[in-house]
Write an enzyme that holds these catalytic residues in place. Structure first.
Site, PDB file in Angstrom:
ATOM      1  N   ARG A  65     105.966  -4.157  75.445  1.00  0.00           N
ATOM      2  CA  ARG A  65     106.967  -5.188  75.768  1.00  0.00           C
ATOM      3  C   ARG A  65     107.975  -4.708  76.811  1.00  0.00           C
ATOM      4  O   ARG A  65     109.168  -4.997  76.730  1.00  0.00           O
ATOM      5  CB  ARG A  65     107.690  -5.669  74.500  1.00  0.00           C
ATOM      6  CG  ARG A  65     106.748  -6.227  73.446  1.00  0.00           C
ATOM      7  CD  ARG A  65     105.971  -7.449  73.958  1.00  0.00           C
ATOM      8  NE  ARG A  65     105.006  -7.903  72.976  1.00  0.00           N
ATOM      9  CZ  ARG A  65     103.707  -7.603  72.981  1.00  0.00           C
ATOM     10  NH1 ARG A  65     103.201  -6.848  73.951  1.00  0.00           N
ATOM     11  NH2 ARG A  65     102.899  -8.077  72.060  1.00  0.00           N
ATOM     12  N   SER A  87     107.348 -14.424  68.523  1.00  0.00           N
ATOM     13  CA  SER A  87     107.751 -13.294  67.680  1.00  0.00           C
ATOM     14  C   SER A  87     109.182 -12.904  68.020  1.00  0.00           C
ATOM     15  O   SER A  87     109.487 -12.566  69.160  1.00  0.00           O
ATOM     16  CB  SER A  87     106.823 -12.101  67.890  1.00  0.00           C
ATOM     17  OG  SER A  87     105.510 -12.411  67.490  1.00  0.00           O
ATOM     18  N   GLU A  98     112.695  -8.922  70.123  1.00  0.00           N
ATOM     19  CA  GLU A  98     111.786  -9.094  71.258  1.00  0.00           C
ATOM     20  C   GLU A  98     112.328 -10.177  72.168  1.00  0.00           C
ATOM     21  O   GLU A  98     112.132 -10.138  73.378  1.00  0.00           O
ATOM     22  CB  GLU A  98     110.381  -9.467  70.766  1.00  0.00           C
ATOM     23  CG  GLU A  98     109.365  -9.592  71.876  1.00  0.00           C
ATOM     24  CD  GLU A  98     107.952  -9.713  71.347  1.00  0.00           C
ATOM     25  OE1 GLU A  98     107.247 -10.653  71.756  1.00  0.00           O
ATOM     26  OE2 GLU A  98     107.552  -8.868  70.512  1.00  0.00           O
TER      27      GLU A  98
END
Length: 306
Positions: free
Chosen positions: A179, A230, A300
């Protein structure tokens, strides 16, 4: 002179055909459907417009923010005192210069790029078909799902650097990790397009794989509610959703924000949630999980400040 007046005057003189709106609600441009107004929002349709606008915006203090589909952003309720540049008009997807490659502009939807690759008989982007973000945002955060990641298929990215101008950065130099990418390290840089290196495959098999992954998402994720996917990154050795469920937090609510009862890794907007509701719910989940398991959850979702 206030940056807004300076920007408005410059745009009228140098980019008169560029659409710029005032006090544009961020709730219209984020998948959470929350967020107050951006003082100015621009909608470039060509890379040349973006390059000129980005450079001037930095000079006049407009603090430009590049967004695609807004699927990983949480905007504040009191809005953004900055220029937001929405790249949805830059959505060209075409065959790359070399065999087995696909070129996609930063505003193109990932699903659009995956569909194009499928029609070309190219495999490798199936995992991205159901991710609701744009190419630019996906490269920025090295988006991934079901064993695939953008970093594994990205051949190069055309990036506008403030001091250097536009440079083609090879995928190997994009600092892809979980990420994360070079773009996250260089917030004043902007991605213009990406080239994906894919493999030959059977279009029917590629399409079937995309159907399978879409069915998995529908079965396991709360796609019927606004969310940013998410909410937390996967902690090493754990799964965020499993930890949250283990702590009995499914269904926990703050205002209109709720930990999904379908998938604990998702914070959703059940209706009427504010950005403050979502932010407080994230804080409560982090606190409870840390207290009960000793694991610190890292968001996230990208939390924007005014």
């Amino acid at each position: 002179m206030d940056w807004v007046r300076e920007l408005d005057k410059w745009a009228a003189d140098y980019l008169p055909d560029l659409k710029i709106t005032a006090e544009e609600p961020m709730a219209r441009h984020t998948s959470f459907r929350v967020g107050g107004p951006a003082r100015r929002m621009a909608f470039p349709e060509r890379g040349e417009q973006l390059v000129l606008l980005w450079s001037f915006a930095r000079e006049c203090g407009a603090r430009p923010l590049l967004i695609g589909n807004g699927t990983n952003l949480l905007a504040p309720d009191d809005g953004l005192d900055r220029l937001v540049i929405a790249t949805g008009g830059m959505r060209r997807v075409e065959a790359g210069a070399e065999p087995g490659t696909v070129l996609a502009e930063s505003g193109a939807a990932l699903a659009q790029a995956a569909e194009f690759a499928c029609r070309q008989g190219l495999t490798g982007l199936e995992f991205a078909h159901g991710i609701p973000g744009s190419v630019g945002g996906a490269v920025y955060m090295n988006a991934g799902a079901y064993g695939g990641e953008m970093g594994r298929v990205t051949e190069s990215v055309s990036v506008l650097f403030p001091e250097e101008g536009v440079r083609l950065v090879p995928g190997a130099e994009m600092r892809f990790s979980y990420r994360h990418s070079l773009l996250a390290d260089c917030p004043e840089a902007a991605a213009l397009h990406a080239v994906f290196r894919l493999s030959s495959g059977d279009p029917a098999a590629i399409r079937e794989r995309m159907r399978e992954l879409t069915a998995k998402r529908k079965a396991s994720q709360p796609l019927e509610y606004p969310s940013a996917g998410s909410t937390f990154k996967r902690p090493e050795g754990h799964f965020a959703g499993a930890l949250i469920e283990q702590c009995g937090l499914k269904g926990l609510s703050v205002g209109g924000a709720q930990v999904s009862e379908k998938h604990a890794g998702f914070v959703i907007n059940r209706g009427g949630a504010s950005g403050a509701d979502v932010l407080e719910l994230i804080r409560q989940v982090q606190s409870r999980v840390l207290e009960e398991t000793g694991v610190r959850l890292e968001p996230e979702v990208r939390i924007l400040e005014r």
